[in-house]
Design a protein around this motif. Structure first.
Motif, PDB file in Angstrom:
ATOM      1  N   GLY A  99       2.776  14.381 -13.818  1.00  7.82           N
ATOM      2  CA  GLY A  99       1.742  14.900 -14.739  1.00  7.82           C
ATOM      3  C   GLY A  99       1.088  13.830 -15.416  1.00  7.82           C
ATOM      4  O   GLY A  99       0.579  13.858 -16.542  1.00  7.82           O
ATOM      5  N   LEU A 100       0.957  12.437 -14.636  1.00 13.11           N
ATOM      6  CA  LEU A 100       0.523  11.269 -15.629  1.00 13.11           C
ATOM      7  C   LEU A 100      -0.562  10.737 -14.603  1.00 13.11           C
ATOM      8  O   LEU A 100      -0.584  10.922 -13.449  1.00 13.11           O
ATOM      9  N   PHE A 101      -1.547  10.131 -15.328  1.00 14.89           N
ATOM     10  CA  PHE A 101      -2.508   9.153 -14.807  1.00 14.89           C
ATOM     11  C   PHE A 101      -3.144   8.297 -15.696  1.00 14.89           C
ATOM     12  O   PHE A 101      -2.851   8.276 -16.802  1.00 14.89           O
ATOM     13  N   PRO A 102      -3.559   7.049 -15.076  1.00 16.47           N
ATOM     14  CA  PRO A 102      -3.887   5.758 -15.736  1.00 16.47           C
ATOM     15  C   PRO A 102      -4.890   6.101 -16.650  1.00 16.47           C
ATOM     16  O   PRO A 102      -6.042   6.848 -16.223  1.00 16.47           O
ATOM     17  N   CYS A 103      -5.214   5.406 -17.863  1.00 19.16           N
ATOM     18  CA  CYS A 103      -6.335   5.659 -18.802  1.00 19.16           C
ATOM     19  C   CYS A 103      -7.448   4.764 -18.277  1.00 19.16           C
ATOM     20  O   CYS A 103      -7.065   3.534 -17.667  1.00 19.16           O
ATOM     21  N   LYS A 104      -8.730   5.311 -18.194  1.00 16.08           N
ATOM     22  CA  LYS A 104      -9.677   4.407 -17.429  1.00 16.08           C
ATOM     23  C   LYS A 104      -9.991   3.164 -18.443  1.00 16.08           C
ATOM     24  O   LYS A 104     -10.760   2.147 -17.818  1.00 16.08           O
ATOM     25  N   ARG A 105      -9.764   3.039 -19.718  1.00 16.81           N
ATOM     26  CA  ARG A 105     -10.126   1.964 -20.374  1.00 16.81           C
ATOM     27  C   ARG A 105      -8.772   1.055 -20.560  1.00 16.81           C
ATOM     28  O   ARG A 105      -9.390  -0.167 -20.264  1.00 16.81           O
ATOM     29  N   CYS A 106      -7.713   1.561 -20.807  1.00 15.09           N
ATOM     30  CA  CYS A 106      -6.560   0.138 -20.918  1.00 15.09           C
ATOM     31  C   CYS A 106      -5.630   0.296 -19.594  1.00 15.09           C
ATOM     32  O   CYS A 106      -4.697  -0.581 -19.571  1.00 15.09           O
ATOM     33  N   GLY A 107      -5.535   1.401 -18.937  1.00 18.18           N
ATOM     34  CA  GLY A 107      -4.728   1.370 -17.829  1.00 18.18           C
ATOM     35  C   GLY A 107      -3.167   2.177 -18.280  1.00 18.18           C
ATOM     36  O   GLY A 107      -2.519   2.303 -17.366  1.00 18.18           O
ATOM     37  N   ASN A 108      -3.184   2.404 -19.481  1.00 18.52           N
ATOM     38  CA  ASN A 108      -2.041   2.977 -19.812  1.00 18.52           C
ATOM     39  C   ASN A 108      -1.693   4.374 -19.300  1.00 18.52           C
ATOM     40  O   ASN A 108      -2.582   5.276 -19.145  1.00 18.52           O
ATOM     41  N   MET A 109      -0.564   4.750 -18.847  1.00 24.12           N
ATOM     42  CA  MET A 109      -0.243   6.138 -18.345  1.00 24.12           C
ATOM     43  C   MET A 109      -0.286   7.113 -19.357  1.00 24.12           C
ATOM     44  O   MET A 109       0.430   6.933 -20.258  1.00 24.12           O
ATOM     45  N   VAL A 110      -1.296   8.137 -19.046  1.00 19.27           N
ATOM     46  CA  VAL A 110      -1.487   9.290 -19.902  1.00 19.27           C
ATOM     47  C   VAL A 110      -0.908  10.622 -19.379  1.00 19.27           C
ATOM     48  O   VAL A 110      -1.141  10.726 -18.322  1.00 19.27           O
ATOM     49  N   SER A 111      -0.590  11.393 -20.351  1.00 19.42           N
ATOM     50  CA  SER A 111      -0.175  12.897 -19.760  1.00 19.42           C
ATOM     51  C   SER A 111      -1.187  13.688 -19.670  1.00 19.42           C
ATOM     52  O   SER A 111      -2.362  13.594 -20.230  1.00 19.42           O
ATOM     53  N   THR A 112      -1.583  14.592 -18.656  1.00 19.22           N
ATOM     54  CA  THR A 112      -2.604  15.539 -18.366  1.00 19.22           C
ATOM     55  C   THR A 112      -2.667  16.246 -19.628  1.00 19.22           C
ATOM     56  O   THR A 112      -3.736  16.788 -19.574  1.00 19.22           O
TER      57      THR A 112
ATOM     58  N   ASP B  40       0.812  -1.188   0.131  1.00 18.85           N
ATOM     59  CA  ASP B  40       0.051   0.075  -0.042  1.00 18.85           C
ATOM     60  C   ASP B  40       0.886   1.300  -0.014  1.00 18.85           C
ATOM     61  O   ASP B  40       0.783   2.277  -0.449  1.00 18.85           O
ATOM     62  N   GLN B  41       1.910   1.417   0.787  1.00 18.00           N
ATOM     63  CA  GLN B  41       2.871   2.386   0.733  1.00 18.00           C
ATOM     64  C   GLN B  41       3.582   2.671  -0.450  1.00 18.00           C
ATOM     65  O   GLN B  41       3.706   3.810  -0.883  1.00 18.00           O
ATOM     66  N   ALA B  42       3.999   1.575  -1.117  1.00 17.39           N
ATOM     67  CA  ALA B  42       4.654   1.415  -2.449  1.00 17.39           C
ATOM     68  C   ALA B  42       3.847   2.061  -3.508  1.00 17.39           C
ATOM     69  O   ALA B  42       4.014   2.828  -4.318  1.00 17.39           O
ATOM     70  N   ALA B  43       1.994   1.477  -3.480  1.00 16.63           N
ATOM     71  CA  ALA B  43       1.255   2.148  -4.447  1.00 16.63           C
ATOM     72  C   ALA B  43       1.061   3.493  -4.123  1.00 16.63           C
ATOM     73  O   ALA B  43       1.067   4.424  -5.254  1.00 16.63           O
ATOM     74  N   ALA B  44       1.108   4.001  -3.000  1.00 16.13           N
ATOM     75  CA  ALA B  44       0.895   5.466  -2.733  1.00 16.13           C
ATOM     76  C   ALA B  44       2.083   6.317  -3.143  1.00 16.13           C
ATOM     77  O   ALA B  44       1.882   7.518  -3.888  1.00 16.13           O
ATOM     78  N   ASP B  45       3.187   5.724  -3.038  1.00 17.18           N
ATOM     79  CA  ASP B  45       4.386   6.567  -3.505  1.00 17.18           C
ATOM     80  C   ASP B  45       4.511   6.638  -4.970  1.00 17.18           C
ATOM     81  O   ASP B  45       4.916   7.635  -5.603  1.00 17.18           O
ATOM     82  N   GLN B  46       4.144   5.420  -5.657  1.00 21.05           N
ATOM     83  CA  GLN B  46       4.019   5.489  -6.779  1.00 21.05           C
ATOM     84  C   GLN B  46       3.069   6.425  -7.695  1.00 21.05           C
ATOM     85  O   GLN B  46       3.038   7.206  -8.890  1.00 21.05           O
ATOM     86  N   ALA B  47       1.839   6.628  -7.051  1.00 21.93           N
ATOM     87  CA  ALA B  47       0.832   7.494  -7.392  1.00 21.93           C
ATOM     88  C   ALA B  47       1.308   8.847  -7.462  1.00 21.93           C
ATOM     89  O   ALA B  47       0.952   9.766  -7.853  1.00 21.93           O
ATOM     90  N   LYS B  48       2.172   9.175  -6.047  1.00 23.13           N
ATOM     91  CA  LYS B  48       2.695  10.339  -6.018  1.00 23.13           C
ATOM     92  C   LYS B  48       3.571  10.989  -7.144  1.00 23.13           C
ATOM     93  O   LYS B  48       3.906  11.771  -7.463  1.00 23.13           O
ATOM     94  N   VAL B  49       4.529   9.886  -7.560  1.00 23.20           N
ATOM     95  CA  VAL B  49       5.536   9.785  -8.740  1.00 23.20           C
ATOM     96  C   VAL B  49       4.638  10.300  -9.993  1.00 23.20           C
ATOM     97  O   VAL B  49       5.134  11.308 -10.549  1.00 23.20           O
TER      98      VAL B  49
ATOM     99  N   SER C 234      -2.534  15.309 -22.727  1.00 20.67           N
ATOM    100  CA  SER C 234      -3.196  14.822 -23.959  1.00 20.67           C
ATOM    101  C   SER C 234      -4.485  14.757 -23.754  1.00 20.67           C
ATOM    102  O   SER C 234      -5.221  14.883 -22.730  1.00 20.67           O
ATOM    103  N   ARG C 235      -5.200  14.748 -24.903  1.00 22.70           N
ATOM    104  CA  ARG C 235      -6.675  14.820 -25.030  1.00 22.70           C
ATOM    105  C   ARG C 235      -7.016  13.177 -25.346  1.00 22.70           C
ATOM    106  O   ARG C 235      -8.490  12.920 -25.171  1.00 22.70           O
ATOM    107  N   PHE C 236      -6.145  12.296 -25.878  1.00 22.41           N
ATOM    108  CA  PHE C 236      -6.487  10.802 -26.010  1.00 22.41           C
ATOM    109  C   PHE C 236      -5.561  10.188 -25.659  1.00 22.41           C
ATOM    110  O   PHE C 236      -4.403  10.518 -25.632  1.00 22.41           O
ATOM    111  N   CYS C 237      -5.781   8.899 -25.312  1.00 22.50           N
ATOM    112  CA  CYS C 237      -4.899   8.035 -24.907  1.00 22.50           C
ATOM    113  C   CYS C 237      -4.053   7.412 -26.117  1.00 22.50           C
ATOM    114  O   CYS C 237      -4.673   7.357 -27.119  1.00 22.50           O
ATOM    115  N   ASP C 238      -2.809   7.527 -26.142  1.00 25.72           N
ATOM    116  CA  ASP C 238      -1.625   7.135 -27.028  1.00 25.72           C
ATOM    117  C   ASP C 238      -1.890   5.712 -27.450  1.00 25.72           C
ATOM    118  O   ASP C 238      -1.230   5.176 -28.383  1.00 25.72           O
ATOM    119  N   LYS C 239      -2.371   4.725 -26.643  1.00 26.29           N
ATOM    120  CA  LYS C 239      -2.240   3.325 -26.742  1.00 26.29           C
ATOM    121  C   LYS C 239      -3.656   2.917 -27.178  1.00 26.29           C
ATOM    122  O   LYS C 239      -3.740   1.932 -28.210  1.00 26.29           O
TER     123      LYS C 239
END
Length: 229
Positions: free
Chosen positions: A90-103, A76-85, A105-110
């Protein structure tokens, strides 16, 4: 004679050094095999432990249950640290495929899904006391911060509770005065008559309360209901 002894001694020394080097090489080889065997055993134990932990086996065993809780806390601590990284990058996971997308971007590149930037939750204020210097949570009654060591001010004494207000006595409404009875009209006196004159007829009876004429012999007034007999 001396040269022969020297040559023989030199040959023996060389042979001893050669034998020693062979022994050292054999020892090194055997130690390598031992270390490799330990590594294999350790890897198998890790596989067994991971299988037990991931499948939550033997949870009735207190030692395994404690190990599972400690591993879960580390994950849990490692997941929280990874989310902070990811947040700092400026990245967050795509809701469809989980790929990390830049804030940016308007569309997932995967997968090409539209980007939906998650809303940042407002930070919750700590429930208990916090350090005046670093803001870390404190134990109730702590005099020093366990994070930065700053001495904390003495807690303020709680204010005395206010006395409850005394309810006012209800106002008693005044009793209305009883209506006054109407004045009873005086019955005019019968005029005196001469001895030889015929007697005049008697005046009709009236109610003493309302003055309405009464029927002869009536016990109650027909106008106001007052008992007259």
């Amino acid at each position: 004679m001396a040269w022969a002894d020297f040559t023989k001694k030199l040959s023996q020394t060389t042979q001893d050094a050669s034998d020693k080097m062979k022994k050292m090489a054999e020892i090194s080889r055997l130690n390598g095999e031992i270390n490799a065997a330990d590594d294999k055993v350790r890897a198998i134990c890790n596989e067994i432990g991971a299988y037990v932990i991931n499948n939550k086996l033997f949870m009735e065993d207190a030692a395994i249950q404690d190990a599972h809780q400690r591993i879960q806390a580390i994950r849990d601590q490692a997941a929280a640290d990874q989310a902070k990284v990811y947040e700092l990058k400026g990245l967050f996971p795509c809701k469809r495929c989980g790929n990390m997308v830049s804030t940016a971007s308007r569309f997932c590149d995967k997968c090409g899904a539209p980007v939906e930037i998650p809303m940042q939750a407002a930070p919750q204020a700590p429930a208990g006391p916090v350090c005046v210097n670093c803001g870390a949570s404190l134990e109730p009654g702590a005099m020093f911060c366990g994070n930065c060591g700053t001495r904390q001010p003495a807690p303020e004494a709680p204010a005395a509770p206010e006395a409850p207000a005394v309810p006012e006595a209800p106002v008693v409404p005044e009793t209305p005065a009883a209506p006054e009875a109407p004045a009873v009209p005086e019955v005019p006196a019968a005029p005196s008559s001469a001895a030889d004159a015929d007697p005049a007829p008697a005046a009709p009876a009236v109610c003493p309360a309302c003055g309405a004429p009464l029927d002869p012999g009536a016990p109650f007034c027909g106008n106001c209901g007052m008992k007259v007999l």
